[in-house]
Design a protein around this motif. Structure first.
Motif, PDB file in Angstrom:
ATOM      1  N   PRO A 129      71.784  39.233  98.407  1.00  0.00           N
ATOM      2  CA  PRO A 129      72.764  38.864  97.385  1.00  0.00           C
ATOM      3  C   PRO A 129      74.133  39.466  97.705  1.00  0.00           C
ATOM      4  CG  PRO A 129      71.456  40.697  96.631  1.00  0.00           C
ATOM      5  CD  PRO A 129      70.844  40.263  97.937  1.00  0.00           C
ATOM      6  N   LEU A 130      75.145  38.925  97.057  1.00  0.00           N
ATOM      7  CA  LEU A 130      76.455  39.543  97.151  1.00  0.00           C
ATOM      8  C   LEU A 130      76.397  40.938  96.543  1.00  0.00           C
ATOM      9  CD1 LEU A 130      78.759  36.551  96.105  1.00  0.00           C
ATOM     10  CD2 LEU A 130      78.446  37.493  98.402  1.00  0.00           C
ATOM     11  N   GLN A 131      77.153  41.855  97.137  1.00  0.00           N
ATOM     12  CA  GLN A 131      77.156  43.230  96.653  1.00  0.00           C
ATOM     13  C   GLN A 131      78.578  43.762  96.539  1.00  0.00           C
ATOM     14  OE1 GLN A 131      74.669  45.541  99.357  1.00  0.00           O
ATOM     15  NE2 GLN A 131      73.089  45.679  97.793  1.00  0.00           N
ATOM     16  N   VAL A 132      78.775  44.611  95.564  1.00  0.00           N
ATOM     17  CA  VAL A 132      79.964  45.457  95.508  1.00  0.00           C
ATOM     18  C   VAL A 132      79.532  46.821  96.035  1.00  0.00           C
ATOM     19  CG1 VAL A 132      81.656  46.590  94.030  1.00  0.00           C
ATOM     20  CG2 VAL A 132      80.986  44.225  93.573  1.00  0.00           C
ATOM     21  N   THR A 133      80.205  47.287  97.071  1.00  0.00           N
ATOM     22  CA  THR A 133      79.795  48.508  97.754  1.00  0.00           C
ATOM     23  C   THR A 133      80.884  49.569  97.651  1.00  0.00           C
ATOM     24  OG1 THR A 133      78.512  47.221  99.341  1.00  0.00           O
ATOM     25  CG2 THR A 133      79.058  49.468  99.972  1.00  0.00           C
ATOM     26  N   ALA A 134      80.483  50.794  97.367  1.00  0.00           N
ATOM     27  CA  ALA A 134      81.430  51.905  97.371  1.00  0.00           C
ATOM     28  C   ALA A 134      81.914  52.137  98.798  1.00  0.00           C
ATOM     29  CB  ALA A 134      80.768  53.162  96.816  1.00  0.00           C
ATOM     30  N   LEU A 135      83.212  52.026  99.020  1.00  0.00           N
ATOM     31  CA  LEU A 135      83.750  52.176 100.376  1.00  0.00           C
ATOM     32  C   LEU A 135      83.519  53.585 100.906  1.00  0.00           C
ATOM     33  CD1 LEU A 135      87.101  50.185 100.067  1.00  0.00           C
ATOM     34  CD2 LEU A 135      84.924  49.436 101.046  1.00  0.00           C
ATOM     35  N   ILE A 188      76.182  47.604  93.923  1.00  0.00           N
ATOM     36  CA  ILE A 188      75.858  46.800  92.749  1.00  0.00           C
ATOM     37  C   ILE A 188      75.574  45.393  93.262  1.00  0.00           C
ATOM     38  CG2 ILE A 188      76.663  45.849  90.562  1.00  0.00           C
ATOM     39  CD1 ILE A 188      78.545  48.330  90.434  1.00  0.00           C
ATOM     40  N   SER A 189      74.313  44.985  93.181  1.00  0.00           N
ATOM     41  CA  SER A 189      73.918  43.655  93.634  1.00  0.00           C
ATOM     42  C   SER A 189      74.153  42.637  92.530  1.00  0.00           C
ATOM     43  CB  SER A 189      72.440  43.641  94.048  1.00  0.00           C
ATOM     44  OG  SER A 189      72.251  44.360  95.247  1.00  0.00           O
ATOM     45  N   MET A 190      74.551  41.432  92.935  1.00  0.00           N
ATOM     46  CA  MET A 190      74.878  40.379  91.974  1.00  0.00           C
ATOM     47  C   MET A 190      74.056  39.132  92.292  1.00  0.00           C
ATOM     48  SD  MET A 190      79.036  41.015  91.912  1.00  0.00           S
ATOM     49  CE  MET A 190      79.153  40.886  93.701  1.00  0.00           C
ATOM     50  N   TYR A 191      73.122  38.805  91.419  1.00  0.00           N
ATOM     51  CA  TYR A 191      72.200  37.700  91.635  1.00  0.00           C
ATOM     52  C   TYR A 191      72.554  36.517  90.733  1.00  0.00           C
ATOM     53  CZ  TYR A 191      69.267  41.198  93.938  1.00  0.00           C
ATOM     54  OH  TYR A 191      68.787  42.186  94.774  1.00  0.00           O
ATOM     55  N   PRO A 249      72.260  29.734  82.425  1.00  0.00           N
ATOM     56  CA  PRO A 249      72.468  30.290  83.762  1.00  0.00           C
ATOM     57  C   PRO A 249      73.471  31.447  83.687  1.00  0.00           C
ATOM     58  CG  PRO A 249      72.580  27.886  83.807  1.00  0.00           C
ATOM     59  CD  PRO A 249      72.566  28.290  82.366  1.00  0.00           C
ATOM     60  N   HIS A 250      73.213  32.465  84.483  1.00  0.00           N
ATOM     61  CA  HIS A 250      74.073  33.640  84.380  1.00  0.00           C
ATOM     62  C   HIS A 250      74.017  34.465  85.664  1.00  0.00           C
ATOM     63  CE1 HIS A 250      70.046  34.908  82.967  1.00  0.00           C
ATOM     64  NE2 HIS A 250      70.330  36.078  83.528  1.00  0.00           N
ATOM     65  N   TRP A 251      74.929  35.405  85.770  1.00  0.00           N
ATOM     66  CA  TRP A 251      74.942  36.367  86.866  1.00  0.00           C
ATOM     67  C   TRP A 251      74.237  37.630  86.412  1.00  0.00           C
ATOM     68  CZ3 TRP A 251      76.325  33.911  91.034  1.00  0.00           C
ATOM     69  CH2 TRP A 251      77.287  32.908  90.990  1.00  0.00           C
ATOM     70  N   PRO A 287      80.808  26.936  84.093  1.00  0.00           N
ATOM     71  CA  PRO A 287      80.498  25.705  84.841  1.00  0.00           C
ATOM     72  C   PRO A 287      81.291  25.642  86.143  1.00  0.00           C
ATOM     73  CG  PRO A 287      80.830  25.226  82.513  1.00  0.00           C
ATOM     74  CD  PRO A 287      81.212  26.657  82.704  1.00  0.00           C
ATOM     75  N   GLY A 288      80.602  25.352  87.223  1.00  0.00           N
ATOM     76  CA  GLY A 288      81.254  25.241  88.516  1.00  0.00           C
ATOM     77  C   GLY A 288      81.560  26.564  89.189  1.00  0.00           C
ATOM     78  N   GLU A 289      81.197  27.673  88.562  1.00  0.00           N
ATOM     79  CA  GLU A 289      81.468  28.991  89.140  1.00  0.00           C
ATOM     80  C   GLU A 289      80.507  29.248  90.304  1.00  0.00           C
ATOM     81  OE1 GLU A 289      82.929  32.956  86.912  1.00  0.00           O
ATOM     82  OE2 GLU A 289      80.842  32.409  86.508  1.00  0.00           O
ATOM     83  N   THR A 290      81.040  29.554  91.461  1.00  0.00           N
ATOM     84  CA  THR A 290      80.206  29.735  92.657  1.00  0.00           C
ATOM     85  C   THR A 290      80.074  31.180  93.088  1.00  0.00           C
ATOM     86  OG1 THR A 290      82.131  29.361  94.083  1.00  0.00           O
ATOM     87  CG2 THR A 290      80.783  27.436  93.511  1.00  0.00           C
ATOM     88  N   ALA A 291      80.896  32.060  92.540  1.00  0.00           N
ATOM     89  CA  ALA A 291      80.828  33.475  92.902  1.00  0.00           C
ATOM     90  C   ALA A 291      80.922  34.323  91.634  1.00  0.00           C
ATOM     91  CB  ALA A 291      81.957  33.851  93.866  1.00  0.00           C
ATOM     92  N   PRO A 292      80.181  35.414  91.568  1.00  0.00           N
ATOM     93  CA  PRO A 292      80.177  36.235  90.356  1.00  0.00           C
ATOM     94  C   PRO A 292      81.473  37.022  90.203  1.00  0.00           C
ATOM     95  CG  PRO A 292      78.877  37.282  92.057  1.00  0.00           C
ATOM     96  CD  PRO A 292      79.257  35.944  92.591  1.00  0.00           C
ATOM     97  N   PRO A 293      81.994  37.141  88.986  1.00  0.00           N
ATOM     98  CA  PRO A 293      83.131  38.035  88.754  1.00  0.00           C
ATOM     99  C   PRO A 293      82.744  39.475  89.089  1.00  0.00           C
ATOM    100  CG  PRO A 293      82.776  36.579  86.871  1.00  0.00           C
ATOM    101  CD  PRO A 293      81.576  36.451  87.750  1.00  0.00           C
TER     102      PRO A 293
END
Length: 505
Positions: free
Chosen positions: A43-49, A63-66, A78-80, A120-126
């Motif tokens: 999954p997409l992740q937010v990673t601490a640099l 923080i993984s985003m599914y 549907p949700h993130w 609707p139409g959102e392809t990437a999580p905020p």
């Protein structure tokens, strides 16, 4: 995207290569997520640099985003789905958390999750939920206070920095990720729920768990999986007016599980210029053997542990609200003190540390058996108890700011009427005021001496009939915005006065 999972694969299949293996605590959570999302192994992740143990500001490593499809039959949109990694012990080598054994909690014993309705139409999580979760994690690391299901957090700012009415948070168990046992201990998954001011107030006056259960029944407010919709413009009470009756009934039957708040409060002994922080040389007029009900173990009581907690906190100092940069990320405001739930002062919306800090609340929930305190408790037991003379007072004048005063009816109706106690702890100094009913044992106040002080800690006992009088006389506090301040309520026969002062005073 971090490549540590690829390294784990190489390490398992090409042992001759010198690569890092995914830490066992991290792998345990990954495995739980893979079971829930088998089609999303990366999954997409937010990673601490810069990782926290290397001096970075963000405690959460990842923080993984599914993408969650929801459940049409259950009315779940549907949700993130966001899952944190770092509040539990991921590594087991002491770089972040002390290893306390496999039988106890792993690190703080929990990870955070959050469910955000997708557009609707959102392809990437905020990514703003990740910033919110990092802010909550910073609070936990700074205070060692944990988050549990049933907690509530007053934020006083739209969670996404917009104009949304969802400006506070409730906590519950994640409905899909079950608690798990890792090589370093147990991990629960605590889900953040966006809440309005009215829903927060209901949680404060009753309990967070009860309000969460009501939200589950309303699809527009979250439904069974408690999905946050930042576009929600109505409270659960506006969507279904009967919900308020259920909350009122819950308060009447159960009372409130909120047992204290940090606030702007003070007390004095009228006519003597008494300084509550100054040792008094009066003779102690409370004789231990004469104290009420010491053998009645069936009634609600202030335990020795609770007394020691409060006294230790008084010595150490109660204004220990941590500095959190949460607003910088979520609201763009100046860094400020960010504590938990119910406020008794100008809650979590303060933009400077000199005016007010937020109010932490204490609940009746069982404390975590680990070294960590509950998120709803600001009390520390690290300091030894100071030996202070206990004395009774002839009369008392209590002072509260507006937000603390607005909680007095809650303390009386939801706590004392149910045989419980309620404590206001000052955020400015070492003062604490505990209100007790005649059903509470273990207190230093009794019906003969209703005002008793132990150093700066005051206990005030109210009889059942006086509680009814107080509620009637202070009914105006239910609409504190209309009060002309300062406002003093006096009961000369009881030698008690209560003054409500402006928040900025």
């Amino acid at each position: 995207m971090d490549d540590h999972r690829g390294e784990s694969y190489l390490a398992q299949n090409y042992p001759q290569l010198s690569v890092a293996v995914t830490p066992p605590g991290l792998e345990a959570i990954y495995a739980a997520c893979r079971r829930l999302y088998p089609e999303q192994p990366n999954p997409l992740q937010v990673t601490a640099l810069v990782k926290y143990w290397l001096g970075g500001p963000d405690p959460l490593d990842y923080i993984s985003m599914y993408s969650n499809p929801g459940n049409v039959q259950l009315g779940v949109p549907p949700h993130w789905h966001y899952v944190s990694f770092g509040l539990s012990d991921l590594h087991g080598d002491g770089r972040v958390h002390d290893f306390t054994g496999t039988e106890g909690p792993s690190g703080f014993g929990f990870e955070l999750t959050f469910r955000l309705k997708s557009e609707p139409g959102e392809t990437a999580p905020p990514t703003w939920p990740a910033a919110l979760m990092q802010a909550m994690a910073r609070y936990v690391f700074q205070t060692e206070n944990t988050l549990c299901s049933g907690d509530h957090v007053s934020w006083h700012s739209p969670l996404d920095g917009s104009e949304s009415r969802l400006q506070h948070m409730l906590m519950t168990d994640d409905p899909q990720i079950q608690p798990l046992t890792t090589p370093f201990g147990a991990v629960n998954f605590v889900q953040i729920i966006g809440a309005t001011a009215e829903e927060l107030k209901a949680a404060q006056h009753w309990n967070g768990t009860g309000v969460v259960e009501l939200i589950k029944t309303i699809p527009l407010a979250g439904g069974p999986w408690l999905v946050t919709d930042m576009r929600r413009g109505e409270t659960i009470f506006e969507i279904d007016p009967q919900i308020q009756d259920k909350v009122d009934q819950g308060i009447e039957v159960d009372g409130s599980n909120l047992s204290g708040v940090s606030s702007r409060c003070s007390w004095e002994e009228p006519g003597e210029g008494h300084d509550v922080n100054e040792e008094d040389n009066k003779e102690n007029r409370l004789v231990e053997g004469d104290r009420r009900g010491s053998s009645d173990v069936e009634r609600p009581h202030i335990s020795e542990y609770e007394s020691e907690q409060i006294k230790a906190a008084l010595k150490k100092g109660l204004s220990i609200a941590p500095q959190s940069p949460a607003k910088t990320e979520a609201g763009g405001q100046k860094e400020h003190s960010q504590n938990t739930t119910t406020t008794a002062t100008a809650t979590t919306t303060t933009t400077t540390t000199t005016t007010t800090t937020t109010g932490t609340t204490t609940t009746d929930r069982e404390k975590n058996s680990s070294r960590k305190e509950s998120f709803d408790s600001n009390v520390s037991t690290e300091a030894p108890t100071e030996l202070l003379r206990t004395r009774s007072l002839e009369a008392v004048h209590l002072k509260f700011n507006v937000e603390a005063g607005a909680l007095l009816p809650l303390a009386l109706r939801g706590r004392l009427r149910h045989g419980r106690h309620f404590t206001f702890k000052s955020i400015l100094n070492d003062v604490a005021i505990t209100l007790v009913s005649t059903s509470v044992v273990g207190s230093i106040a009794d019906e003969e001496h209703p005002f008793a002080a132990h150093g700066p800690w005051l206990q005030v006992l109210f009889t059942d009939d006086f509680i009814d009088t107080l509620l009637e006389d202070m009914e105006v506090l239910s609409d504190a915005d209309e009060l002309q301040l300062p406002r003093t309520f006096s009961w000369s026969d009881k030698k008690l006065s209560i003054t409500i002062i402006p928040d900025e005073a």
